[in-house]
Design an enzyme around this catalytic site. Structure first.
Site, PDB file in Angstrom:
ATOM      1  N   SER A 143       0.117  -1.313   4.030  1.00 23.05           N
ATOM      2  CA  SER A 143      -0.668  -1.715   5.197  1.00 23.05           C
ATOM      3  C   SER A 143      -0.709  -0.590   6.223  1.00 23.05           C
ATOM      4  O   SER A 143       0.232   0.192   6.348  1.00 23.05           O
ATOM      5  CB  SER A 143      -0.053  -2.953   5.850  1.00 23.05           C
TER       6      SER A 143
HETATM    7  N1  SAH Z   1       3.791  -4.892   3.167  1.00 21.86           N
HETATM    8  C1  SAH Z   1       3.317  -4.205   2.000  1.00 21.86           C
HETATM    9  C2  SAH Z   1       1.922  -4.687   1.656  1.00 21.86           C
HETATM   10  C3  SAH Z   1       1.607  -4.484   0.258  1.00 21.86           C
HETATM   11  S1  SAH Z   1       0.052  -5.119  -0.246  1.00 21.86           S
HETATM   12  C4  SAH Z   1       3.303  -2.721   2.241  1.00 21.86           C
HETATM   13  O1  SAH Z   1       3.063  -2.305   3.373  1.00 21.86           O
HETATM   14  O2  SAH Z   1       3.488  -1.969   1.289  1.00 21.86           O
HETATM   15  C5  SAH Z   1       0.431  -6.809  -0.577  1.00 21.86           C
HETATM   16  C6  SAH Z   1       1.515  -7.073  -1.578  1.00 21.86           C
HETATM   17  O3  SAH Z   1       1.538  -8.503  -1.774  1.00 21.86           O
HETATM   18  C7  SAH Z   1       1.280  -6.454  -2.957  1.00 21.86           C
HETATM   19  O4  SAH Z   1       2.412  -5.734  -3.336  1.00 21.86           O
HETATM   20  C8  SAH Z   1       1.040  -7.658  -3.856  1.00 21.86           C
HETATM   21  O5  SAH Z   1       1.515  -7.492  -5.179  1.00 21.86           O
HETATM   22  C9  SAH Z   1       1.815  -8.749  -3.132  1.00 21.86           C
HETATM   23  N2  SAH Z   1       1.405 -10.117  -3.445  1.00 21.86           N
HETATM   24  C10 SAH Z   1       0.152 -10.635  -3.556  1.00 21.86           C
HETATM   25  N3  SAH Z   1       0.201 -11.947  -3.846  1.00 21.86           N
HETATM   26  C11 SAH Z   1       1.519 -12.278  -3.910  1.00 21.86           C
HETATM   27  C12 SAH Z   1       2.219 -13.471  -4.210  1.00 21.86           C
HETATM   28  N4  SAH Z   1       1.592 -14.640  -4.493  1.00 21.86           N
HETATM   29  N5  SAH Z   1       3.565 -13.447  -4.202  1.00 21.86           N
HETATM   30  C13 SAH Z   1       4.245 -12.292  -3.930  1.00 21.86           C
HETATM   31  N6  SAH Z   1       3.637 -11.134  -3.665  1.00 21.86           N
HETATM   32  C14 SAH Z   1       2.290 -11.118  -3.657  1.00 21.86           C
END
Ligand code: SAH
Length: 219
Positions: free
Chosen positions: A69
């Site tokens: 993000s």
């Molecule tokens: N806070 C993280 C954001 C990553 S993007 C960062 O800054 O790196 C969002 C993340 O949510 C991804 O890694 C994706 O695999 C995860 N995600 C999406 N749906 C999900 C779910 N149902 N349960 C757990 N993780 C999930």
């Protein structure tokens, strides 16, 4: 290979200072949040090829079709979560590369973080361990289930967008708990903050955002 925390030189600190100045211009006010972003190396959470872009205010790829993000969103969501006081037990859904986790772990009592893509969580864990952040528990699971064994939580932060707020997450909020979550489809999402009171869930709809989708199952 994990990039070393040492030998970064002054450049990263200066670049981070500039990043924090930009966040202040964009309206982030919480001093603890700003200090934490200023002190946290963001580039170690990214592949070396992209590390030089780590302090731009943009989302960047972390593999598996996912993104880290943008700093503004990390700061904004953290500020919204902490606005009414510190949070002792926080559930994070979507560990991703672990950068948001690192920020939360420095500002909250304990972070329970859930990720559905195992290799991403493994890498995040290595980086957070390297940062010596020990107040974090990890679960490889579909975050739609929450983490019932450790509920209730006084904070929940979700970093992928479901079309509706998952019922399990609402049920795992403590009274007085706060959830910050992007909600909506790929064409239109908004950031929402839910506060659980004795009798209801109060929902505030905040700014428009763009997040990767909240997906079912785990891989
Ligand atoms: N806070 C993280 C954001 C990553 S993007 C960062 O800054 O790196 C969002 C993340 O949510 C991804 O890694 C994706 O695999 C995860 N995600 C999406 N749906 C999900 C779910 N149902 N349960 C757990 N993780 C999930």
């Amino acid at each position: 290979m994990i990039q070393s925390l040492h030998g970064i030189g002054m450049t990263s600190q200066r670049t981070r200072n500039r990043m924090v100045e930009r966040l202040q211009e964009q309206g982030i006010r919480n001093a603890k949040v700003l200090d934490t972003l200023r002190a946290t190396p963001r580039h170690i959470f990214m592949d070396e090829a992209l590390a030089s872009r780590a302090y731009e205010d943009t989302a960047l790829p972390i593999g598996f079709n996912q993104t880290i993000s943008q700093p503004y969103i990390v700061a904004r969501m953290t500020e919204l979560l902490l606005e009414f006081g510190p949070r002792a037990k926080v559930l994070e859904i979507g560990t991703g590369c672990g950068y948001q986790t690192a920020i939360l772990a420095q500002l909250c009592g304990h972070v329970y973080t859930v990720e559905r893509i195992q290799p991403l969580q493994k890498k995040a864990k290595d980086h957070l361990w390297e940062m010596k952040l020990k107040n974090i528990s990890y679960l490889h699971s579909d975050g739609g289930w929450g983490w019932p064994d450790n509920a209730p939580f006084d904070g929940i932060l979700v970093t992928a967008a479901p079309s509706e707020i998952p019922e399990n997450l609402l049920q795992q909020m403590a009274v007085g708990g706060i959830m910050v979550i992007p909600v909506g489809g790929s064409d239109s999402q908004s950031l929402q903050r839910v506060t659980r009171t004795e009798t209801s869930f109060e929902v505030e709809t905040l700014e428009p955002v763009v997040f990767v989708p909240f997906l079912p199952g785990r891989i």
